[in-house]
Structures are given as C-alpha cells and as structure tokens.
Scaffold this motif. Sequence first.
Motif, mmCIF file in Angstrom:
data_model
loop_
_atom_site.group_PDB
_atom_site.id
_atom_site.type_symbol
_atom_site.label_atom_id
_atom_site.label_comp_id
_atom_site.label_asym_id
_atom_site.label_seq_id
_atom_site.Cartn_x
_atom_site.Cartn_y
_atom_site.Cartn_z
ATOM 1 N N SER A 162 0.837 -1.208 0.000
ATOM 2 C CA SER A 162 0.000 0.000 0.000
ATOM 3 C C SER A 162 0.869 1.255 0.000
ATOM 4 N N GLN A 163 1.980 1.170 0.748
ATOM 5 C CA GLN A 163 2.870 2.338 0.859
ATOM 6 C C GLN A 163 3.477 2.703 -0.509
ATOM 7 N N ARG A 164 3.892 1.660 -1.216
ATOM 8 C CA ARG A 164 4.529 1.898 -2.524
ATOM 9 C C ARG A 164 3.505 2.473 -3.503
ATOM 10 N N LEU A 165 2.284 1.917 -3.457
ATOM 11 C CA LEU A 165 1.243 2.429 -4.360
ATOM 12 C C LEU A 165 0.885 3.874 -4.016
ATOM 13 N N SER A 166 0.830 4.170 -2.699
ATOM 14 C CA SER A 166 0.528 5.553 -2.300
ATOM 15 C C SER A 166 1.541 6.506 -2.917
ATOM 16 N N ARG A 167 2.818 6.066 -2.896
ATOM 17 C CA ARG A 167 3.884 6.924 -3.438
ATOM 18 C C ARG A 167 3.714 7.106 -4.945
ATOM 19 N N ILE A 168 3.439 5.990 -5.649
ATOM 20 C CA ILE A 168 3.311 6.077 -7.114
ATOM 21 C C ILE A 168 2.113 6.968 -7.489
ATOM 22 N N ILE A 169 0.978 6.773 -6.777
ATOM 23 C CA ILE A 169 -0.215 7.583 -7.100
ATOM 24 C C ILE A 169 0.053 9.052 -6.753
ATOM 25 N N GLY A 170 0.728 9.265 -5.607
ATOM 26 C CA GLY A 170 1.062 10.643 -5.187
ATOM 27 C C GLY A 170 1.914 11.343 -6.241
ATOM 28 N N MET A 171 2.905 10.636 -6.762
ATOM 29 C CA MET A 171 3.787 11.225 -7.784
ATOM 30 C C MET A 171 2.984 11.558 -9.047
ATOM 31 N N ALA A 172 2.053 10.643 -9.393
ATOM 32 C CA ALA A 172 1.246 10.850 -10.609
ATOM 33 C C ALA A 172 0.351 12.085 -10.456
ATOM 34 N N ILE A 173 -0.223 12.261 -9.260
ATOM 35 C CA ILE A 173 -1.090 13.444 -9.026
ATOM 36 C C ILE A 173 -0.242 14.715 -9.050
ATOM 37 N N LYS A 174 0.903 14.631 -8.407
ATOM 38 C CA LYS A 174 1.797 15.803 -8.356
ATOM 39 C C LYS A 174 2.172 16.243 -9.775
ATOM 40 N N GLU A 175 2.504 15.246 -10.597
ATOM 41 C CA GLU A 175 2.906 15.539 -11.975
ATOM 42 C C GLU A 175 1.752 16.154 -12.778
ATOM 43 N N LYS A 176 0.565 15.555 -12.603
ATOM 44 C CA LYS A 176 -0.586 15.986 -13.413
ATOM 45 C C LYS A 176 -1.140 17.341 -12.958
ATOM 46 N N LEU A 177 -1.251 17.507 -11.619
ATOM 47 C CA LEU A 177 -1.975 18.678 -11.108
ATOM 48 C C LEU A 177 -1.064 19.740 -10.491
ATOM 49 N N GLY A 178 0.182 19.376 -10.252
ATOM 50 C CA GLY A 178 1.120 20.341 -9.657
ATOM 51 C C GLY A 178 0.887 20.556 -8.174
ATOM 52 N N TRP A 179 0.146 19.661 -7.514
ATOM 53 C CA TRP A 179 -0.073 19.798 -6.070
ATOM 54 C C TRP A 179 1.216 19.469 -5.309
ATOM 55 N N LYS A 180 1.279 19.984 -4.051
ATOM 56 C CA LYS A 180 2.494 19.765 -3.243
ATOM 57 C C LYS A 180 2.260 18.624 -2.264
ATOM 58 N N VAL A 181 3.203 17.699 -2.221
ATOM 59 C CA VAL A 181 3.065 16.578 -1.282
ATOM 60 C C VAL A 181 3.363 17.070 0.137
ATOM 61 N N ASP A 182 2.492 16.760 1.080
ATOM 62 C CA ASP A 182 2.741 17.039 2.497
ATOM 63 C C ASP A 182 2.196 15.846 3.285
ATOM 64 N N LEU A 183 3.112 15.032 3.775
ATOM 65 C CA LEU A 183 2.651 13.804 4.432
ATOM 66 C C LEU A 183 2.149 14.064 5.848
ATOM 67 N N ARG A 184 2.508 15.234 6.440
ATOM 68 C CA ARG A 184 2.160 15.455 7.856
ATOM 69 C C ARG A 184 0.854 16.214 8.039
ATOM 70 N N GLU A 185 0.733 17.362 7.394
ATOM 71 C CA GLU A 185 -0.511 18.136 7.574
ATOM 72 C C GLU A 185 -1.027 18.672 6.248
ATOM 73 N N PRO A 186 -1.476 17.777 5.397
ATOM 74 C CA PRO A 186 -1.934 18.237 4.077
ATOM 75 C C PRO A 186 -3.307 18.897 4.170
ATOM 76 N N ILE A 187 -3.613 19.748 3.201
ATOM 77 C CA ILE A 187 -4.972 20.298 3.129
ATOM 78 C C ILE A 187 -5.904 19.208 2.598
ATOM 79 N N LEU A 188 -5.467 18.522 1.567
ATOM 80 C CA LEU A 188 -6.315 17.495 0.948
ATOM 81 C C LEU A 188 -5.739 16.107 1.189
ATOM 82 N N GLU A 189 -6.645 15.171 1.422
ATOM 83 C CA GLU A 189 -6.211 13.792 1.527
ATOM 84 C C GLU A 189 -6.938 12.999 0.437
ATOM 85 N N VAL A 190 -6.208 12.181 -0.259
ATOM 86 C CA VAL A 190 -6.820 11.365 -1.305
ATOM 87 C C VAL A 190 -6.725 9.904 -0.866
ATOM 88 N N ASN A 191 -7.899 9.271 -0.730
ATOM 89 C CA ASN A 191 -7.910 7.858 -0.330
ATOM 90 C C ASN A 191 -8.204 6.978 -1.536
#
Length: 317
Positions: A162-191
């Motif tokens: 699950s951890q590896r997939l979270s990272r891959i999906i996170g990278m894909a969203i970051k690339e597509k939408l330009g959002w900033k990864v914040d693992l501690r206190e993000p504004i948005l959480e994607v499940n």
Amino acid sequence: MMRRFYCTAGAGMEDLLAEEVKNNLCGTEVEQISGRVFFCSNAHLHTVTQLKSAERLFLLLCKAPPISLPNNPAKAAVVIQQSIVGDADTWKRNVLTWTTLQGELQDRHQRGQKRQREEDEILNVDATSTNSLNSNIHLGKDPPSFRVSCRCSGIIARSYTSQRLSRIIGMAIKEKLGWKVDLREPILEVNVYLSDDHCIVGMPLLKHPLASRHYMKHNGLRSTIAWAMTSLCPKQLNDCVILDPMCGVGAVLLEAAQECSNTVFLGMDTDMTQLQKAAENVKAAGMEGRVHLLQCSAMGVDKHFTIVFCYHLFSTF
Ligand SMILES: C[S@@+](CC[C@H](N)C(=O)[O-])C[C@H]1O[C@@H](n2cnc3c(N)ncnc32)[C@H](O)[C@@H]1O
C-alpha cells in the motif's frame, strides 16, 4: 446540490448504514459493497455527519472497475496516470465540491460557536469547541498540499505494498496537477482503495471518524455497534425504564438515550472504575437527568424493566 458520497462501515453494518442513508438522508443510488456504502444526497453536510452506523465519510471521486497493474513500476505509473488520476478538470471540480462542503460545515460550526459563546456569557463559563473539521480549508492561488493513502488487497497486493502504491499515485497526481506533497498536515487527503473488485477514490470530509462520538471520553463497546443494538428498540416508548445490567462505560445507554427521548435509563455494573468512566461519559453527553448509574450485580436484578440491553462477552472456564 446532489453530491456523491461513501461511508466506510464495520463488518456486517452495511445493511443498517444503507437503511439509515435512505431513511435519514433520502439518499439515492444507494449501493453497498463489503465495508462501504455509496450514495447520492442533497442533504446539508451536517445532516450527513449525523449518520450513526458509519465509520468514516468521504466525497466520492471515482468508483470504477478493478485495474490491473504491470509489475514494472514505470508502466504501473502510466496505468495509474490514466485510470486513477485522469483529467485535471475533474479534479478541479471535485476539489471545488469538497471546499464547498467544508464551507457548509464551517458556517454551521461558527454559528454553533457563536450561540455557545452567547449561552456561556449568560452562564459565565469558558467556551469549548469540538474540532472535527479540516482546519485549513482555504485553497488560495497556490497549489494545495496533499497526501495519498492507498489500501490494496487481492492480486495487486501481491506485487505492490500500500505504501509503494501511495507513493506512485502521489507522484502521478503531483505531476498531473502540480499539487504539493505534504505527508504530515496536508490540506487534501486522497484515499484510494484497490481490490480485485473495485477501484475507489475519495476524499475524507472530516478529520475524525463519524464513529468517534465527542461525548465518549472513555471508549468501550464501539459506538456504531451500540447504536445498532439500540436501533432494534421501539422509538415511541413513554414512562418506562430501560436497563443495561452490565453497562461498562455506558456506550449502549448513551446511544439509546439519544434514540428514545421520553425514556429513563439505568446502567448497572459491579466495577466502580467502569461506572466512574460511564458517569464522565454521561456528563459529557449532558444526559445526567436521564441516565442513572448503580453499582450492583446483574445477578441481583429482581425488578421488571421494559427493555434490557445486554452486551457481554462470556468466557468459559
Ligand atoms: C463488555 S462490557 C459491557 C459493555 C457495555 N454494555 C457498553 O455499552 O459499553 C461488560 C461489563 O460487564 C460488567 N460485569 C461483569 N459481570 C457483571 C455482573 N455480574 N453484574 C454487573 N456487571 C457485570 C463488567 O464490569 C464490564 O464493565
């Protein structure tokens, strides 16, 4: 405005949750799978948060057939980009809906706080607030911060954690939408939930589970289970006493007291520590007038009660 939500539910609670959604929210397109109930509703979000049998509440972004991922992570990223991330406009629309819903809750919360302050001024006590909202909902011009929590099971789980997939999906969203990864206190959480049967993407609408009742200072029986037990009880009871002969910290009593407003409750337990915790829960729920507690053994009950709730795990020796 009609929005599509889903709630997670404990094992065996899906039927009750689906009923609750239909009866209390006039939910449509109600659909259930193991551990989740999907529905559309135009009810105010505050009303949706009053569901008693749900664990967590999400805005549904995508419910699609299962995806199969190649073992090669680079190729998997391409599949994820196409099937989970999709197009930027859909994300923008969903984030707008999420923000609107947060605004609805914030307004209601602020009105509640104002009323509380006015009441407290009259009573001259300090105001306390329940903070179940996502605190920073203001999405400015800057790209929002986010994190991905992925859970997977079945065939995918054999190749990916699950951890590896979270990272891959996170990278894909970051690339597509330009959002900033914040693992501690993000504004948005994607499940994201990937199984052999489903691909589900959602964003939680509250920080805390719906199942965490604010008045349960001490936890015992899970409140959703306690509510399920009390939902079997007729609602229109008058002038009667309902007994929980082994009340523990009072989870069943408090769920029942909110369902049956014209009834008095008695909780008994042999353990004084449990009763003290129950008393604190009863006080936090403001139910001191209706829920009474007594140190006493269930073995000694010789009075008649209209209803007896009993949840106890018996052990054999
Ligand atoms: C699983 S808890 C009950 C959960 C509770 N109904 C609730 O709503 O959270 C079991 C409780 O039964 C109490 N108990 C055990 N034997 C008892 C007896 N003979 N009479 C009364 N209480 C008893 C224990 O002290 C314990 O607090």
